[in-house]
Design an enzyme around this catalytic site. Structure first.
Site, PDB file in Angstrom:
ATOM      1  N   HIS A 132       0.038  -3.230   0.156  1.00 12.01           N
ATOM      2  CA  HIS A 132      -1.143  -2.897  -0.336  1.00 12.01           C
ATOM      3  C   HIS A 132      -2.069  -3.985  -0.204  1.00 12.01           C
ATOM      4  O   HIS A 132      -3.239  -4.204  -1.056  1.00 12.01           O
ATOM      5  CB  HIS A 132      -0.843  -2.619  -1.997  1.00 12.01           C
ATOM      6  N   LYS A 160      -0.491   2.953   5.164  1.00  9.58           N
ATOM      7  CA  LYS A 160      -1.577   3.000   4.234  1.00  9.58           C
ATOM      8  C   LYS A 160      -2.869   2.654   5.018  1.00  9.58           C
ATOM      9  O   LYS A 160      -3.445   3.467   5.730  1.00  9.58           O
ATOM     10  CB  LYS A 160      -1.144   2.075   3.171  1.00  9.58           C
ATOM     11  N   SER A 182       1.685  -2.635  -6.549  1.00 13.44           N
ATOM     12  CA  SER A 182       1.180  -1.396  -6.483  1.00 13.44           C
ATOM     13  C   SER A 182       0.816  -0.639  -7.658  1.00 13.44           C
ATOM     14  O   SER A 182       0.020   0.362  -7.861  1.00 13.44           O
ATOM     15  CB  SER A 182       1.738  -0.354  -5.401  1.00 13.44           C
TER      16      SER A 182
HETATM   17  N1  PLP Z   1       6.458  -1.917  -0.110  1.00 10.83           N
HETATM   18  C1  PLP Z   1       5.463  -1.438  -1.196  1.00 10.83           C
HETATM   19  C2  PLP Z   1       4.972  -2.446  -2.153  1.00 10.83           C
HETATM   20  C3  PLP Z   1       5.022  -0.042  -1.022  1.00 10.83           C
HETATM   21  O1  PLP Z   1       4.134   0.207  -1.959  1.00 10.83           O
HETATM   22  C4  PLP Z   1       5.432   0.970  -0.308  1.00 10.83           C
HETATM   23  C5  PLP Z   1       5.285   2.296  -0.092  1.00 10.83           C
HETATM   24  O2  PLP Z   1       4.936   2.942  -1.252  1.00 10.83           O
HETATM   25  C6  PLP Z   1       6.793   0.265   0.686  1.00 10.83           C
HETATM   26  C7  PLP Z   1       7.099  -0.910   0.443  1.00 10.83           C
HETATM   27  C8  PLP Z   1       7.216   1.501   1.689  1.00 10.83           C
HETATM   28  O3  PLP Z   1       6.368   1.493   2.698  1.00 10.83           O
HETATM   29  P1  PLP Z   1       6.554   2.760   3.837  1.00 10.83           P
HETATM   30  O4  PLP Z   1       5.864   3.908   3.237  1.00 10.83           O
HETATM   31  O5  PLP Z   1       6.010   2.337   5.101  1.00 10.83           O
HETATM   32  O6  PLP Z   1       7.955   3.091   3.747  1.00 10.83           O
END
Ligand code: PLP
Length: 422
Positions: A237, A268, A209
Site C-alpha cells: 500500500h 495494486k 491497509s
Molecule cells: N500484503 C499486503 C499488506 C496486502 O494488502 C496484500 C493484498 O491485499 C498482500 C500482501 C497480498 O498481495 P497480492 O494481492 O499481490 O497477493
C-alpha cells in the site's frame, strides 16, 4: 476457519467409518456443519458479499444490478493505472510477442526475457541490488521467511501485520516475537529478548491497509542498528505513490538505505493485474530462487501481466507526476469528512477508513451509498477487530475533485439517515 475444518474432518471420519453409513450420509453431515458455520457468519452480520462489476476497473465502473456509472472508491487502483491505455497496450503487445503463459515454473522453462527485464526495472525502482518475481505478494510473503530464517534466528513482527506475513512467518522455524502495533518501546523489549539469536529480522507493513497508518521506520531502523537486526517491510500500500518519487514508505521517511528487504505487489498501484516480488541483497534473491517454495512450485507470471506491470513501472520511473496528483485529493476528502463529523483513521494516506464501529451499520451504509452511485465496502471482523467496523474509502489519482465532493455528499446523506452525523 480452522475449527470448521476440524469439525468437518471429524464429521467425515465418523460418518465414513461407522459400519452401514453411506457416503451420502457423510456428505450430508459435512454439509450440515458447513451450513451451520455459514449461518453463524450471517447472524454476526459479517457476511462478505461480492458485487459483480461489468466494466473494466477505474474511477467509474458499472455494477450488476445498479443503473448507470458508479463512482468507485474501494479499489487499490491508487494511480489509476489499471486501465491506463499504455499499460493495457503493453499487456496486449506482450500477449502477442510472448504468448498467454509459460505452462512452466521459472526454473524449468518459464523464464522469459521480459521476466528478467521487469525484475531489473523493479530493483532499479526500489534502488536495491536484485529482485525476484512471484505470482502474488501473498506468495512473496509465504516464501521469504522460511528461506531466510532458521531455528537459531528471531523474527519480530508488528501485531497488525498483513495475514500473508503472519502465514509466512508461521512457516518458518525462527523464534517469533510479536510487538504491539507501531510500539517502539515494545519492539525494543522484544529485541532485547532476542539478543542471543543468530539473526534478528524486524517485520512490518510499510502502510497498514486497514487503518492507513504508516510504520515509524526511522525509529525502527534506529533500533535495528542498535540491536543488530535487519528490517523487512511490506509495501503493497505504498509502492508507486508514497514519497517524493513514489518509491514507498522508505523514501517518504528518508530510510531507503536502512531497510534491507521489501516485498510488494503488482496487483495494486503498479497496473493492478497481479504478481508480487521481493527486492533486496543479491545473495538473498539468489537463495530465494533456489529455495523459495511458492517460486519453485508455481507457474511463471503470465506475459500480459508482465507487460502491464513493466509499462506501469516505466511510467513511474519517467515521472512522479501521477503519484503527486493524489495527495491533494486525499487531503480534500479527509478534511471535508472530518468537518462533517466523521472519524477518519490514519493520516495523509489515500486509505481513508470511515470508522463506524458496528458491523451491520458499516454494511447497510455501504449498500445505501451504492444506491447514491458510490461504491464503497464495509469491513468487519475478522478482517478488522470486533467493534471496529468501518467503510474503507480509497482515493485514486484518477478521481476528479468533483468525484471526491460527490462521495463526501453521499456520506453526509447516509450518515444523517443512520444517525452517524447530525
Ligand atoms: N500484503 C499486503 C499488506 C496486502 O494488502 C496484500 C493484498 O491485499 C498482500 C500482501 C497480498 O498481495 P497480492 O494481492 O499481490 O497477493
Amino acid at each position: 476457519y480452522w475449527s470448521t475444518v476440524h469439525t468437518l474432518r471429524a464429521a467425515l471420519r465418523t460418518s465414513t467409518c461407522a459400519p452401514g453409513r453411506t457416503y451420502a450420509a457423510a456428505a450430508s453431515g459435512a454439509k450440515a456443519v458447513l451450513e451451520k458455520e455459514l449461518d453463524t457468519i450471517r447472524a454476526a452480520g459479517t457476511w462478505k458479499g461480492e458485487r459483480i462489476i461489468t466494466s473494466k476497473q477505474g474511477p467509474q465502473i458499472r455494477v450488476d444490478g445498479s443503473r448507470g456509472r458508479i463512482l468507485n472508491f474501494c479499489a487499490n487502483n491508487y494511480l489509476g493505472l489499471s486501465s491506463h491505455p499504455e499499460v493495457v497496450q503493453a499487456g496486449i503487445d506482450a500477449l502477442r510477442t510472448h504468448g498467454a503463459g509459460l505452462s512452466s515454473v521459472r526454473f524449468i522453462c518459464g523464464t522469459q526475457d521480459i521476466h528478467k527485464h521487469l525484475e531489473q526495472k523493479l530493483a532499479e525502482f526500489h534502488e536495491r541490488e536484485d529482485c525476484i518475481l512471484y505470482a502474488s505478494c501473498f506468495d512473496a510473503n509465504a516464501g521469504l521467511f522460511e528461506v531466510l530464517l532458521g531455528p537459531d534466528d528471531a523474527v519480530l513482527s508488528d501485531e497488525l501485520n498483513h495475514a500473508s506475513i503472519i502465514d509466512g512467518i508461521r512457516l518458518c522455524r525462527a523464534q517469533r516475537l510479536r510487538y504491539k502495533h507501531l510500539d517502539l518501546s515494545d519492539l525494543e523489549n522484544k529485541l532485547k529478548e532476542a539478543q542471543s539469536s543468530r539473526m534478528r529480522l524486524i517485520v512490518t507493513d510499510g502502510v497498514f491497509s486497514m487503518d492507513g497508518d504508516v510504520a515509524p521506520l526511522p525509529g525502527i531502523c534506529d533500533l535495528a542498528e542498535q540491536y543488530g537486526a535487519m528490517v523487512f517491510i511490506d509495501e503493497c500500500h505504498a509502492t508507486g505513490f508514497l514519497g517524493p518519487r513514489g518509491r514507498g514508505t522508505d523514501e517518504l521517511l528518508g530510510v531507503m538505505d536502512r531497510v534491507h528487504i521489501i516485498n510488494s505487489t503488482l496487483g495494486k498501484a503498479l497496473g493492478g493485474a497481479a504478481g508480487g516480488y521481493t527486492v533486496g541483497p543479491k545473495p538473498l534473491i539468489e537463495l530465494l530462487r533456489q529455495r523459495s517454495r511458492p517460486y519453485l512450485f508455481s507457474n511463471s507470471l503470465p506475459p500480459p501481466v508482465v507487460g502491464c506491470a513493466t509499462r506501469a513501472v516505466e511510467l513511474l520511473l519517467d515521472s512522479n507526476e501521477i503519484a503527486q496528483s493524489m495527495a491533494a485529493k486525499t487531503t480534500s476528502f479527509r478534511d471535508q469528512m472530518t468537518q462533517a463529523g466523521f472519524t477518519i483513521a490514519g493520516s495523509a494516506h489515500p486509505i481513508c477508513p470511515v470508522m463506524l464501529g458496528d458491523a451491520r451499520l458499516a454494511s447497510v451504509m455501504a449498500d445505501d451509498m451504492l444506491k447514491l452511485g458510490i461504491y464503497v465496502i464495509g469491513f468487519s471482523y475478522p478482517v478488522v477487530p470486533k467493534g471496529k467496523a468501518r467503510i474503507r474509502v480509497q482515493i485514486s489519482a484518477a478521481h476528479t475533485d468533483e468525484d471526491i465532493d460527490r462521495c463526501v455528499d453521499a456520506f453526509i446523506q447516509t450518515g444523517r439517515k443512520h444517525g452517524v452525523v447530525s
